[in-house]
Design an enzyme around this catalytic site. Structure first.
Site, PDB file in Angstrom:
ATOM      1  N   ARG A 117       1.029  -1.238   0.201  1.00 35.77           N
ATOM      2  CA  ARG A 117       0.031   0.072   0.097  1.00 35.77           C
ATOM      3  C   ARG A 117       0.909   1.249   0.086  1.00 35.77           C
ATOM      4  O   ARG A 117       0.406   2.176  -0.204  1.00 35.77           O
ATOM      5  CB  ARG A 117      -1.195   0.081   1.098  1.00 35.77           C
ATOM      6  CG  ARG A 117      -0.321   0.253   2.524  1.00 35.77           C
ATOM      7  CD  ARG A 117      -1.137   0.002   3.682  1.00 35.77           C
ATOM      8  NE  ARG A 117      -2.357   0.686   3.983  1.00 35.77           N
ATOM      9  CZ  ARG A 117      -2.301   1.850   4.907  1.00 35.77           C
ATOM     10  NH1 ARG A 117      -1.314   2.253   5.292  1.00 35.77           N
ATOM     11  NH2 ARG A 117      -3.357   2.415   5.084  1.00 35.77           N
ATOM     12  N   ASP A 125      12.257   4.493   6.608  1.00 34.94           N
ATOM     13  CA  ASP A 125      12.399   3.230   5.566  1.00 34.94           C
ATOM     14  C   ASP A 125      13.560   3.464   4.674  1.00 34.94           C
ATOM     15  O   ASP A 125      14.570   2.274   4.348  1.00 34.94           O
ATOM     16  CB  ASP A 125      10.983   3.224   4.851  1.00 34.94           C
ATOM     17  CG  ASP A 125       9.887   3.002   5.746  1.00 34.94           C
ATOM     18  OD1 ASP A 125       9.500   1.898   5.726  1.00 34.94           O
ATOM     19  OD2 ASP A 125       9.660   3.941   6.349  1.00 34.94           O
ATOM     20  N   GLN A 172      10.022  12.164  10.060  1.00 36.10           N
ATOM     21  CA  GLN A 172      10.400  10.725  10.969  1.00 36.10           C
ATOM     22  C   GLN A 172      11.675  10.710  11.547  1.00 36.10           C
ATOM     23  O   GLN A 172      12.201  11.632  11.273  1.00 36.10           O
ATOM     24  CB  GLN A 172      10.024   9.799   9.649  1.00 36.10           C
ATOM     25  CG  GLN A 172       8.734   9.254   9.425  1.00 36.10           C
ATOM     26  CD  GLN A 172       8.589   7.757   8.684  1.00 36.10           C
ATOM     27  OE1 GLN A 172       9.491   7.627   7.771  1.00 36.10           O
ATOM     28  NE2 GLN A 172       7.567   7.109   9.093  1.00 36.10           N
ATOM     29  N   ARG A 229      -6.269  12.595  10.649  1.00 37.78           N
ATOM     30  CA  ARG A 229      -5.215  12.233   9.588  1.00 37.78           C
ATOM     31  C   ARG A 229      -5.846  11.962   8.261  1.00 37.78           C
ATOM     32  O   ARG A 229      -7.026  11.331   8.243  1.00 37.78           O
ATOM     33  CB  ARG A 229      -4.186  10.987  10.079  1.00 37.78           C
ATOM     34  CG  ARG A 229      -3.532  11.078  11.175  1.00 37.78           C
ATOM     35  CD  ARG A 229      -3.034   9.633  11.846  1.00 37.78           C
ATOM     36  NE  ARG A 229      -4.293   8.955  11.940  1.00 37.78           N
ATOM     37  CZ  ARG A 229      -4.308   7.558  12.009  1.00 37.78           C
ATOM     38  NH1 ARG A 229      -3.338   6.830  11.851  1.00 37.78           N
ATOM     39  NH2 ARG A 229      -5.405   7.179  12.367  1.00 37.78           N
ATOM     40  N   GLU A 231      -4.823  10.330   5.715  1.00 40.37           N
ATOM     41  CA  GLU A 231      -4.830   9.058   5.114  1.00 40.37           C
ATOM     42  C   GLU A 231      -5.469   7.987   5.978  1.00 40.37           C
ATOM     43  O   GLU A 231      -6.026   6.934   5.432  1.00 40.37           O
ATOM     44  CB  GLU A 231      -3.490   8.469   5.422  1.00 40.37           C
ATOM     45  CG  GLU A 231      -2.685   8.212   6.750  1.00 40.37           C
ATOM     46  CD  GLU A 231      -2.279   9.448   7.435  1.00 40.37           C
ATOM     47  OE1 GLU A 231      -1.485   9.346   8.380  1.00 40.37           O
ATOM     48  OE2 GLU A 231      -2.630  10.758   7.086  1.00 40.37           O
ATOM     49  N   ASP A 261       3.732   3.713  15.083  1.00 38.05           N
ATOM     50  CA  ASP A 261       2.128   3.847  14.852  1.00 38.05           C
ATOM     51  C   ASP A 261       1.332   2.609  14.751  1.00 38.05           C
ATOM     52  O   ASP A 261       1.180   1.894  13.527  1.00 38.05           O
ATOM     53  CB  ASP A 261       1.725   4.653  13.851  1.00 38.05           C
ATOM     54  CG  ASP A 261       2.283   4.356  12.614  1.00 38.05           C
ATOM     55  OD1 ASP A 261       3.473   3.687  12.471  1.00 38.05           O
ATOM     56  OD2 ASP A 261       1.931   5.041  11.544  1.00 38.05           O
ATOM     57  N   GLU A 438       6.660  -6.779   5.781  1.00 45.07           N
ATOM     58  CA  GLU A 438       7.018  -5.671   6.371  1.00 45.07           C
ATOM     59  C   GLU A 438       7.338  -5.833   7.894  1.00 45.07           C
ATOM     60  O   GLU A 438       8.281  -4.959   8.547  1.00 45.07           O
ATOM     61  CB  GLU A 438       5.565  -4.646   6.599  1.00 45.07           C
ATOM     62  CG  GLU A 438       5.877  -3.617   7.451  1.00 45.07           C
ATOM     63  CD  GLU A 438       4.262  -2.807   7.497  1.00 45.07           C
ATOM     64  OE1 GLU A 438       4.437  -1.464   7.602  1.00 45.07           O
ATOM     65  OE2 GLU A 438       2.963  -3.559   7.212  1.00 45.07           O
ATOM     66  N   GLU A 453      -3.400  -0.724  11.644  1.00 46.14           N
ATOM     67  CA  GLU A 453      -4.552  -0.281  10.917  1.00 46.14           C
ATOM     68  C   GLU A 453      -4.723  -0.867   9.591  1.00 46.14           C
ATOM     69  O   GLU A 453      -5.698  -0.246   8.546  1.00 46.14           O
ATOM     70  CB  GLU A 453      -4.347   1.191  10.895  1.00 46.14           C
ATOM     71  CG  GLU A 453      -4.383   1.914  12.160  1.00 46.14           C
ATOM     72  CD  GLU A 453      -4.290   3.287  12.067  1.00 46.14           C
ATOM     73  OE1 GLU A 453      -5.194   3.795  12.582  1.00 46.14           O
ATOM     74  OE2 GLU A 453      -3.480   4.160  11.468  1.00 46.14           O
TER      75      GLU A 453
END
Length: 472
Positions: A117, A125, A172, A229, A231, A261, A438, A453
Site C-alpha cells: 500500500r 524506511d 520521521q 489524519r 490518510e 504507529d 513488513e 490499521e
C-alpha cells in the site's frame, strides 16, 4: 500536488465515511482524472438528483495507484539473496510527473518505494533500504534518493514522513545525515559528499532544534497539525464523533512521526488508543539520532558548536534516560523528568549512538536479552496490546540498530545471536511464502504478525535492506 481533503471537500469526506474501501489510503492516494473542481461539481450535480453510487462515481473520476511490484512472482529456485536482487527493479519508481493530479509530492529523481500500500518513498524506511542498495552496489540510485531528500529540505524545510501532501506536517526519525555519511564512505569520497549535502543537513537539524520537537533541550516527536489524519480520514472522523481527549490527534500524528504507529510505548493504557501521549515523552531513539546528527555535522563542518551540542546530549541520554531500577534505557516523562518504565527496543538506540557507558551498555544488553530476545529475534516491546509495534512483532530496523549497538560495545556473542535469529526468521518466512514482509512474529516466526490499521504488507524495502546488510 493536491490536498485532496481540501480540494474535494464533502466528496472526500463521503468517500472515507462510506466504508466501501477496506483501506482508506486508496482514496487519499487516488489520481484525479480531471481537475478537482470539475469532479466536485459533477458530484454535487449527481448528489442533487438522488443517491450517489460512490463506487461508480469513483471509477469514473479517479484511478487508484498501482502497486507494480505485484507483477513480480517469486522464482521458487531463488535463494533469499537472489530473490532480493530480482525484486529491487520492481520497487524502483521513476521521477514523478509534477502534473499528476494526486496527493503525491513530486520527486525529481528515481526512488524506491517500500511496497504494498506504500507507493511512495518514506523517510526512515529509506535509510534501511539504502543499506541493501549499498551492499548491492547501487550507489547511483542512493545518490538519487539523497538528492530527492535534499530537494524536499529545500522545498519544505525537512524530509517528510512520506512523500504525500498529507505527510508534510511531520518528519520521521532523522537518518539523513547517516545516509549521507554511509554513501560518502561507500563511494570513497566523504569530503565531497559532505560538501554537497551539508546545507541540507544543517537545515534539517534546525528543523528539529528550532521547533516544538525541542522541549527544554531534549527532543520529542511532534506534528504541527492536530486534526484527523488525511490518510485515515474516515477512521479519525468516527473517533472524533465518539469523543476523544484534547490533543488526541496530535499525539496520534506524533506517533506516526516516530514510525511506531502504534505502540504501548505511547499509551498509559496499552489496551486503549485514546490514552496516547506521545508528545508528553522525550523519545530515547530521537535523541540518539540527533546525537548522531550532531556528531556528523561536527565532522562535516568543523564547527565545534555541534561537538558541544553532541556532548551535552550524550550526557543527558546517559544520565536521564537510563533507569537504575531496570538497568535499561527508556523514554522520559517530561513533566516528571523520570523514565517511563516500559521496555521497548528503542532502549537499544543509546548503544547504537554511543551514548551509554560500558557498564550501562552491558546492563542494557542483559535486560534486552531477558525481556525482548526471543526465538525469532527481538520483540518491539514486551507488551501484548494488539498494536503492531508491540509483542509479538519484530521489525527489521530495530534488529539492525540493536546488532550495531551491541557490536559497538564489544558484545559480539549477543549481537551474533540476534543476527542469526533474525536472518533465520526471514529465511523461514521466505521459504514458506516466497516473500519478505513488513514485520515478523518473533515468538512464532511462521505465524502471521498482528496489529495495525491495515493488512500485512509485502515487498518490503527495509526488510530487504536489513537482510542484505546483516547477511554479509
Amino acid at each position: 500536488m493536491e490536498h485532496l481533503d481540501q480540494s474535494l471537500g464533502d466528496l472526500f469526506k463521503d468517500l472515507h465515511l462510506s466504508g466501501l474501501w477496506p483501506d482508506e489510503k486508496v482514496i487519499s492516494d487516488s489520481i484525479l482524472l480531471s481537475p478537482a473542481s470539475e469532479i466536485l461539481r459533477a458530484y454535487h450535480a449527481v448528489k442533487a438528483s438522488g443517491v450517489v453510487d460512490l463506487k461508480a462515481f469513483y471509477a469514473a473520476h479517479f484511478r487508484p495507484v498501482a502497486a507494480h511490484e505485484t507483477a513480480y512472482h517469486t522464482d521458487p529456485a531463488h535463494s533469499p539473496k537472489q530473490h532480493l536482487a530480482a525484486i529491487w527493479p520492481h520497487l524502483i519508481r521513476p521521477a514523478d510527473n509534477p502534473a499528476e493530479r494526486s496527493s503525491r509530492f513530486a520527486l525529481p529523481h528515481p526512488y524506491i518505494v517500500v511496497g504494498g500500500r506504500f507507493q511512495e518513498a518514506y523517510y526512515w524506511d529509506s535509510y534501511f533500504t539504502q543499506l541493501g542498495l549499498l551492499k548491492s552496489g547501487q550507489t547511483a540510485l542512493v545518490r538519487d534518493m539523497l538528492d530527492n531528500f535534499a530537494y524536499a529540505i529545500t522545498e519544505i524545510g525537512h524530509i517528510p514522513n512520506g512523500f504525500r501532501s498529507y505527510f508534510l506536517t511531520r518528519a520521521q526519525p532523522p537518518f539523513f545525515a547517516q545516509m549521507v555519511q554511509d554513501y560518502g564512505r561507500a563511494v570513497g569520497d566523504l569530503p565531497a559528499t559532505y560538501a554537497r549535502y551539508l546545507p541540507a543537513m544543517q537545515r534539517e537539524y534546525r528543523y528539529f532544534i528550532d521547533s516544538a520537537h525541542n522541549h527544554n533541550g531534549l527532543a520529542r516527536y511532534w506534528d504541527v497539525a492536530d486534526g484527523p489524519r488525511v490518510e485515515m480520514f474516515g477512521t479519525d472522523l468516527e473517533a472524533q464523533r465518539s469523543g476523544v481527549p484534547a490533543g488526541y490527534f496530535r499525539n496520534l500524528r506524533a506517533a506516526c512521526e516516530s514510525g511506531w504507529d502504534f505502540s504501548a510505548r505511547w499509551l498509559t493504557d496499552p489496551q486503549d488508543l485514546t490514552t496516547i501521549r506521545t508528545t508528553d515523552l522525550w523519545a530515547v531513539d530521537l535523541n540518539c539520532l540527533l546525537l548522531r546528527y550532531e556528531e556528523i555535522l561536527a565532522e562535516a563542518s568543523g564547527d565545534s558548536a555541534y561537538t558541544q551540542a553532541a556532548d551535552r546530549r550524550r550526557g543527558a541520554i546517559s544520565e536521564r534516560f537510563f533507569s537504575e531500577d531496570t538497568g535499561f534505557f527508556h523514554d522520559v516523562l517530561i513533566a516528571e523528568d523520570t523514565p517511563n518504565l516500559i521496555t521497548t527496543a528503542a532502549g537499544m538506540f543509546p548503544l547504537y549512538a554511543g551514548a551509554a557507558s560500558q557498564a550501562q551498555a552491558e546492563s542494557a544488553a542483559a535486560w534486552m536479552k531477558t525481556h525482548l530476545l526471543r526465538a525469532g529475534g527481538m520483540l518491539t516491546t514486551d507488551v501484548t496490546s494488539g498494536q503492531q509495534w508491540d509483542s509479538p512483532n519484530g521489525w527489521a530496523p530495530l534488529q539492525w540498530i540493536a546488532v550495531q549497538g551491541l557490536r559497538r560495545y564489544g558484545l559480539h556473542d549477543l549481537a551474533e545471536t540476534l543476527r542469526q535469529r533474525w536472518l533465520a526468521t526471514c529465511d523461514a518466512v521466505f521459504h514458506a511464502s516466497g516473500k519478505f514482509v513488513e514485520k515478523y512474529n518473533v515468538l512464532d516466526p511462521l505465524a502471521a504478525s498482528t496489529g495495525g490499521e491495515y493488512a500485512l504488507q509485502d515487498g518490503f524495502g527495509w526488510s530487504n535492506g536489513v537482510y542484505l546488510d546483516l547477511a554479509e
